[in-house]
Scaffold this motif. Structure first.
Motif, PDB file in Angstrom:
ATOM      1  N   ARG A  40       0.844  -1.203   0.000  1.00 16.96           N
ATOM      2  CA  ARG A  40       0.000   0.000   0.000  1.00 16.96           C
ATOM      3  C   ARG A  40       0.878   1.251   0.000  1.00 16.96           C
ATOM      4  O   ARG A  40       0.624   2.203  -0.739  1.00 16.96           O
ATOM      5  N   THR A  98      -5.673   4.651  -2.477  1.00 19.21           N
ATOM      6  CA  THR A  98      -6.091   3.457  -3.219  1.00 19.21           C
ATOM      7  C   THR A  98      -6.023   3.725  -4.725  1.00 19.21           C
ATOM      8  O   THR A  98      -5.963   4.873  -5.166  1.00 19.21           O
ATOM      9  N   ARG A 103      -8.148  -0.774   5.392  1.00 22.79           N
ATOM     10  CA  ARG A 103      -8.546  -1.321   4.088  1.00 22.79           C
ATOM     11  C   ARG A 103     -10.033  -1.613   3.951  1.00 22.79           C
ATOM     12  O   ARG A 103     -10.511  -1.879   2.861  1.00 22.79           O
TER      13      ARG A 103
END
Length: 633
Positions: free
Chosen positions: A194, A448, A233
């Motif tokens: 990430r 994201t 998440r």
């Protein structure tokens, strides 16, 4: 060869086996009597002294174990790596980390191949923030033990904590190649990916995490994914509650009886955290502690973990009624806090890294409250309340804590109107003077693929706008640039310079950080996990923050802050409206010739930190008064 590598006699091997069997049957005192009798009969068998100290340590009689270890040290004729290792273990469990480090260091000096001592000293140094020294010990060990899985794993964890995601990723993948079922590796690898914005590879490993987490919840096993990582998440309060419950159920009951008879003249509050250094929680807490001082409330900082000499720490210590350094094992810390006779303990950690839910479960004060450091339930039955508001908590069913609803926002927004913001110019950061600068303050790990796609669509539709990210490392920046080219967006339209010319290697103080933010035209928030303190910082720097309000607490924080300030026009409910809202703002800035001059208008806002604090302290006092009316139990 170590002094205590000498083999035990068959007689003593049988004795120690018998001692452990008796202990397992619950007769601990008989076990002790047997060892002490053997030592009286074999006073020259120093190995028995060592085994006695080790036995006491394993039984959690730490002070007794330490006393025997010291006697043993005085009796032996030469230093022992095994004995120093035992000293390290005892001090580690006691919470005396400095002495533990010294002991492990002595053990490693005598035996460089002592893997356990190397792992423990690196963990302690990492805990104190001395990552480089911790990594040095691990790398030194690898020079002669290259294939040690546990050393590779600890090295990866330290690189991860340093936010050196590129190196950590390489090491975690190496670990998975050796043991592909290691779940901790999998979770941390996903966080690295990430941070590096490697979304395609992330989707592969994240699917595994998703499946394993679902299986853990189904079987009521401790989930592989820490609650905080899950919040990053997944916007699913019910699932996060279940994960938090599994964490709490894994802690043993300490069963320490207490009767609270506190009768303080003034409200006495303990704030529990290890984030009192250069950390967002410390900056948000500082105006609260200062306000407590003015109102004569006794605000006590309950500090554990690494020490810090930064400015915010010094100001916190100066403003607090007192600061207590928490040392020792859990039972020692519990007694240390209970002896303060606090009316309220406010936990600033929740279930974030290095939390103290196990001791909170045993109860430290008559009233215990969760606040600020974690945006979800702790699932701890001993945490009575949680400071919140009706924007972030629309549904109480996934919380074990009773809500204390603040009138405006749960976030303490304290804007210093006299702060100097003219430290820098756009030239210091290589930013264009004639473009609308869209600033991203959140960590790259919160960006994201879907979110970045949205930002790229904005760049495509507005040729006079650019992105500016002040987080991430070189690899994450390169990955974002490559992705932009794949999406046919000029990668020169994204900027990454986070430090001004001449200060590339220096830490920016808070006023300098706010001055940096003030160079932007707009600040873009993230989803699923909003900016929290970053949103407060942006507003403190005079900038508008545009956000999407999600369905749970972690994705509604920015909305809570903006709503309290009367800036509902900056809150959107979906990606399409978010994108339209940003484009509309960009067009207005260009049309009104306000590039580099755009700021948030708070002239109609009724919010003030003074009113917020009055609301906050009034609620705490009411809880304390109501509690004192109840019978003592």
């Amino acid at each position: 060869m170590d002094f205590f590598d000498v083999a035990l006699s068959e007689k003593n091997i049988y004795l120690l086996k018998k001692v452990r069997e008796i202990k397992l049957l619950g007769n601990f005192q008989k076990s002790i009597d047997l060892i002490e009798l053997a030592i009286q009969r074999n006073k020259n068998d120093l190995r028995l002294y060592f085994e006695y100290s080790l036995f006491l340590y394993q039984a959690n009689f730490l002070y007794e174990s330490l006393a025997i270890a010291k006697i043993t040290k005085n009796l032996i004729s030469e230093p022992s790596a095994r004995l120093f290792h035992l000293f390290g273990d005892i001090y580690y469990k006691m919470g005396d980390f400095d002495k533990a480090i010294y002991s492990y260091s002595d053990s490693i000096t005598l035996n460089v191949n002592n893997e356990g001592a190397v792992i423990n000293i690196s963990a302690l140094l990492g805990r104190q923030g001395d990552f480089d020294k911790a990594i040095f010990y691990l790398n030194k060990y690898l020079e002669s033990n290259f294939e040690s899985y546990d050393i590779w794993l600890n090295l990866a964890n330290l690189e991860y904590l340093k936010k050196n995601y590129s190196q950590a990723k390489t090491l975690y993948i190496k670990c998975l190649g050796k043991r592909n079922k290691n779940e901790i590796v999998l979770v941390n690898l996903c966080e690295c990916l990430r941070g590096l914005c490697e979304w395609d590879l992330l989707s592969v490993y994240e699917q595994e995490v998703y499946e394993l987490t679902a299986l853990s919840i189904k079987n009521k096993n401790l989930a592989i994914e820490p609650p905080l990582h899950h919040l990053f998440r997944c916007s699913n309060p019910e699932e996060n509650y279940k994960i938090a419950s599994l964490v709490l159920s894994s802690y043993s009951e300490l069963n320490l009886d207490i009767t609270f008879r506190n009768n303080n003249e003034r409200l006495r509050i303990g704030y529990l955290s290890d984030d009192l250094g250069e950390h967002p929680v410390a900056h948000l807490l500082l105006p609260i502690i200062k306000a407590h001082k003015k109102s004569k409330t006794q605000a006590i900082l309950l500090k554990y973990g690494r020490t810090s000499d930064c400015q915010v720490t010094k100001k916190l210590f100066e403003s607090s009624f007192k600061t207590i350094e928490l040392l020792g094992d859990n039972q020692t810390i519990i007694k240390q806090i209970r002896d303060l006779e606090l009316d309220i303990v406010i936990d600033l950690k929740g279930l974030s890294i290095n939390h103290k839910q196990e001791i909170l479960k045993a109860r430290l004060a008559p009233i215990q409250i969760s606040f600020l450091g974690y945006v979800g339930t702790t699932a701890n039955p001993s945490i009575d309340y949680i400071i919140t508001d009706k924007v972030v908590m629309s549904d109480k069913k996934n919380f074990t804590e009773k809500p204390i609803f603040m009138e405006s926002t749960f976030m303490p927004i304290c804007i210093d109107k006299n702060i100097k913001l003219d430290f820098f110019t756009r030239k210091d950061f290589g930013l264009p003077l004639n473009k609308v600068v869209l600033l991203v303050c959140v960590k790259t790990s919160r960006i994201t693929k879907e979110l970045f796609d949205c930002w790229l669509e904005i760049l495509k539709e507005s040729s006079k706008s650019v992105l500016w990210l002040i987080t991430g490392d070189q690899e994450s920046h390169n990955n974002l640039k490559k992705y932009m080219e794949i999406k046919n967006v000029d990668s020169n339209r994204i900027y990454f310079k986070s430090k001004p010319n001449g200060k590339e290697n220096l830490y920016l103080q808070r006023d300098e950080h706010l001055a940096r933010i003030s160079l932007a035209d707009l600040v873009l928030d993230s989803w699923i996990y909003n900016g929290h303190s970053t949103t407060v910082d942006a507003i403190s720097a005079g900038k508008e923050v545009l956000c999407i309000k999600g369905g749970d607490w972690s994705s509604s924080v920015s909305a809570s802050i903006l709503n309290a300030l009367g800036k509902q026009d900056l809150i959107f409910l979906n990606k399409q409206d978010y994108k339209k809202g940003i484009l509309k703002k960009v067009d207005k800035i260009i049309r009104e010739n306000r590039i580099g001059k755009n700021s948030i208008d708070l002239s109609k806002s009724t919010y003030s930190f003074g009113f917020w604090f009055q609301n906050y302290e009034r609620e705490l006092k009411k809880l304390s008064i109501d509690r004192k009316r109840l019978p003592i139990n």
